[in-house]
Design an enzyme around this catalytic site. Structure first.
Site, PDB file in Angstrom:
ATOM      1  N   SER A 559       0.852  -1.184   0.000  1.00 31.17           N
ATOM      2  CA  SER A 559       0.000   0.000   0.000  1.00 31.17           C
ATOM      3  C   SER A 559       0.894   1.242   0.000  1.00 31.17           C
ATOM      4  O   SER A 559       1.706   1.415  -0.909  1.00 31.17           O
ATOM      5  CB  SER A 559      -0.938  -0.036   1.201  1.00 31.17           C
ATOM      6  OG  SER A 559      -1.934   0.941   1.086  1.00 31.17           O
ATOM      7  N   HIS A 674      -7.887  -5.262  -0.674  1.00 34.49           N
ATOM      8  CA  HIS A 674      -6.622  -4.568  -0.427  1.00 34.49           C
ATOM      9  C   HIS A 674      -5.641  -5.424   0.350  1.00 34.49           C
ATOM     10  O   HIS A 674      -4.435  -5.199   0.300  1.00 34.49           O
ATOM     11  CB  HIS A 674      -6.895  -3.262   0.326  1.00 34.49           C
ATOM     12  CG  HIS A 674      -5.709  -2.366   0.407  1.00 34.49           C
ATOM     13  ND1 HIS A 674      -4.987  -1.964  -0.705  1.00 34.49           N
ATOM     14  CD2 HIS A 674      -5.095  -1.790   1.467  1.00 34.49           C
ATOM     15  CE1 HIS A 674      -3.997  -1.182  -0.322  1.00 34.49           C
ATOM     16  NE2 HIS A 674      -4.039  -1.065   0.990  1.00 34.49           N
TER      17      HIS A 674
END
Length: 700
Positions: A559, A674
């Site tokens: 991320s 994610h």
């Protein structure tokens, strides 16, 4: 939503599929030759994904180590010897559990008396595997919001394939079934809060103009039971460039406070109290965290200095004031806690009568219990093991008992139960040792940055490690959004890396929250390079100490950490032999136009503003990679169903680097959101791929 208000980093979990489809259609024509890869489920793009997956999986899965690590990882992930962490609602303790027989998971509950047993009996509330099979949907459980104080109705969030966007359905806890004709929302990023059994605050995709540029709700409505959603009454409209807006309800005993939260950007907000005279804005610093209300006291955590008259309240302080006095305009605050330069507040949570504050002192946790009596705050430290990470869990507004999880790099998690009547803690459950920790040691070092700042990092390695520069070393980092990387036990790090002869390092660079708001703010926007240079300095320090060398050093991040490792790999490709870049941001020119990216402009800046793009472009990996530089063989991973950080970032970077002639690897999971994996099997596979790659690059 009870005594405390979710702010700040909670935004990271509130993104959605809602903007995924619009990425291409609403953007002006771009001269980016790889922009077609932003079409998440476009036929051409998915064919490209399949081709690259086939190449990388064929390479990595052919290694004997992959099969060994996959089998061991899956055994760990599916092990019943895990702590079933619980949340308390009423007299029940709830847990969500996945194993090999229930890969999608069971939402279940038990009593405290039963939970204390070694093998408690569980009552199944919802079986996700059965639901998915019945409805022919790839459901992933994404949590619940239950009605206080009876908890007889809940709003259950179900995600397709692990995306952040969810379908919401009302659930009857007594009947253990969905409510026919109950509250329901189609797939979107939604914000819901119970006002009472027949009334909700709702923010969702109501149609054109109802969402912010970041893809979060812009409009807040009050929705009555049985009322068509389109007839719900609008009570607040935020701005298009806000991050998100939501209605929330906070309970403090018998008192109920209705709140409207307006997220101006990722770090600033306006908060309104619903009163008989309408909405009244709270007079507070926009960057402060509203930590909750307890026993009539409002708690605020400051992110910057706040001067009121001749008094300045210091950055990072936790303040309190009577909520009635505050709403009446008074500013006579009490300083509950003012951390020193080595200490930061990691979390604030509440029981019925107490405030629990977890602090970090040089990145190790301490826990304090604060009590408000007769106009004053008193506190005591909860006695817990040192040099590790403490996490308070299972708190309840109805009780003063709570759970504390303790772990460090070499000690598996132990769940302690604090009994308020006995005023004592005791270990209730512990994880087994998934790997033998006895051969290893943990050290903390400090690398000195160019400006003299000491950057802490942890080293986990064999006790007999020889400092000859020949040790395969993996350095992990994040450095953003005030997220602190703390000592934690990882069976996969132990099995997949330490047992293979590797050294593991964790960098606590600026941009994180290890030393409070100032540590984070030091690397914001135009100062972003500080996070990158800190990480590079830690890497150099590892080499200077002869822990490792350039051809034995690998780095990993996901991320924002994917942006970190992607950036330093383009800045200093000579410094690393391996790079694992997971679910990353990489195209920093378009990040604000992809999915939830606009919400992160408070962290990085606005690339559409020329002045801000001028500093962003100096590090944007997608814009700084070139064909004439030799890079390590980078391994990029992402997920098709990641609706937080767009998979187009990794796809485009890989396509560009491939066309430039660079050798690299790419794996895109078609599920997983994610986190990159939607179930235990996918998690076992992903980590086996990562550590097989690292061993291949760094070990002889």
């Amino acid at each position: 939503m009870n005594k405390k208000l979710i702010t700040g980093l909670a935004l990271a979990s509130m993104t959605s599929m809602g903007v995924m489809a619009k990425t291409m259609s609403e953007e002006p024509k771009s001269n980016d030759p790889y922009i077609w890869l932003e079409e998440v489920e476009g036929k051409k793009a998915l064919e490209w994904v399949e081709k690259n997956n086939e190449k990388s999986l064929g390479y990595l899965q052919s290694k004997p180590l992959y099969k060994e690590l996959y089998a061991k990882n899956l055994e760990v992930y599916n092990s019943d010897e895990r702590i079933p962490y619980v949340s308390q609602m009423g007299d029940f303790f709830y847990n969500f559990w996945r194993d090999d027989e229930n890969p999608r998971g069971l939402w279940r509950r038990t009593t405290l008396e039963e939970y204390k047993k070694e093998n408690p009996e569980w009552e199944i509330v919802l079986n996700l595997d059965e639901l998915a099979e019945k409805e022919d949907e790839n459901w992933v459980y994404k949590g619940t919001n239950c009605l206080y104080p009876d908890y007889d109705r809940c709003l259950i969030n179900l995600s397709r394939g692990g995306a952040d966007a969810t379908v919401v359905r009302e659930f009857d806890m007594n009947k253990k079934s969905f409510v026919e004709d109950g509250f329901q929302l189609p797939e979107a990023k939604s914000s819901l809060s119970w006002i009472d059994k027949d009334t909700l605050y709702v923010g969702t995709d109501f149609g054109k103009g109802s969402m912010t540029d970041s893809g979060y709700p812009r409009v807040v409505k009050v929705w009555e039971r049985g009322q068509p959603l389109e007839k719900a009454k609008t009570v607040f409209e935020g701005e298009k460039d806000n991050v998100w807006n939501a209605g929330m309800v906070i309970h403090d005993g018998d008192e109920k406070y209705q709140i409207i939260y307006q997220g101006i950007d990722f770090y600033s907000s306006d908060i309104y109290m619903s009163t008989d005279h309408g909405l009244v804005k709270m007079d507070r610093p926009k960057d402060s965290d509203f930590s909750g209300i307890i026993n009539g006291q409002l708690l605020l955590e400051l992110k910057s200095d706040w001067t009121i008259g001749d008094k300045t309240y210091k950055q990072a302080s936790l303040l309190s004031i009577s909520i009635d006095d505050f709403m009446a305009g008074k500013k006579t605050f009490t300083e509950v806690l003012v951390p020193d330069s080595r200490t930061s507040i990691a979390s604030v949570s509440m029981t019925k009568d107490h405030v629990l504050v977890t602090t970090l002192k040089d990145v190790s946790s301490e826990l304090y219990r604060y009590t408000y009596n007769d106009g004053e705050w008193s506190h005591e430290q909860i006695d817990m093991p040192e040099l590790g990470t403490l996490s308070v869990t299972g708190t309840s507004d109805e009780h003063n008992n709570f759970f504390i999880n303790y772990q460090n790099f070499l000690t598996p998690s132990s769940l302690y139960y604090f009994d308020a009547e006995k005023e004592s803690t005791a270990v209730l459950k512990s994880l087994p040792e998934f790997f033998d920790a006895s051969p290893y040691k943990v050290e903390q070092h400090f690398a000195e940055a160019k400006d003299g700042t000491k950057i802490p990092y942890f080293l986990i390695m064999a006790k007999d490690t020889v400092l000859d520069g020949k040790n395969p070393t993996l350095l992990f980092g994040y450095g953003g959004f005030e997220v602190s990387l703390r000592p934690s036990y990882s069976a996969t790090v132990g099995i997949d890396w330490l047992e293979q002869g590797g050294v593991y390092a964790l960098a606590n660079i600026r941009g994180g929250g290890e030393y409070g708001p100032a540590w984070h703010q030091a690397a914001l926007k135009e100062n972003r390079h500080i996070a990158f240079s800190d990480f590079i300095r830690v890497a150099e320090d590892l080499i200077e100490r002869k822990v490792t060398s350039k051809n034995k050093l690998g780095i990993r991040g996901g991320s924002n950490g994917g942006l970190l490792v992607g950036t330093v790999a383009t800045m200093r490709p000579d410094l690393y032999e391996a790079v694992v870049c997971q679910v990353p941001l990489l195209d920093m020119k378009r990040f604000n136009k992809l999915l939830a990216g606009a919400s992160w402009m408070g962290e990085y800046g606005n690339p559409d503003n020329e002045d801000e793009w001028n500093y962003i472009k100096t590090y944007s990996p997608y814009h700084n990679v070139d064909e004439d530089t030799e890079y390590p063989k980078i391994f990029f991973t992402t997920s098709t169903r990641d609706d937080r950080v767009h998979p187009g970032h990794a796809r485009k970077m890989v396509a560009k680097m491939t066309d430039q002639g660079h050798d690299l690897l790419y794996y895109e999971n078609t599920e997983g959101g994610h986190g990159g994996a939607a179930n235990n099997e996918q998690s076992a596979k992903l980590n086996a791929l990562v550590y097989t790659y690292l061993a291949d690059q760094l070990m002889d």
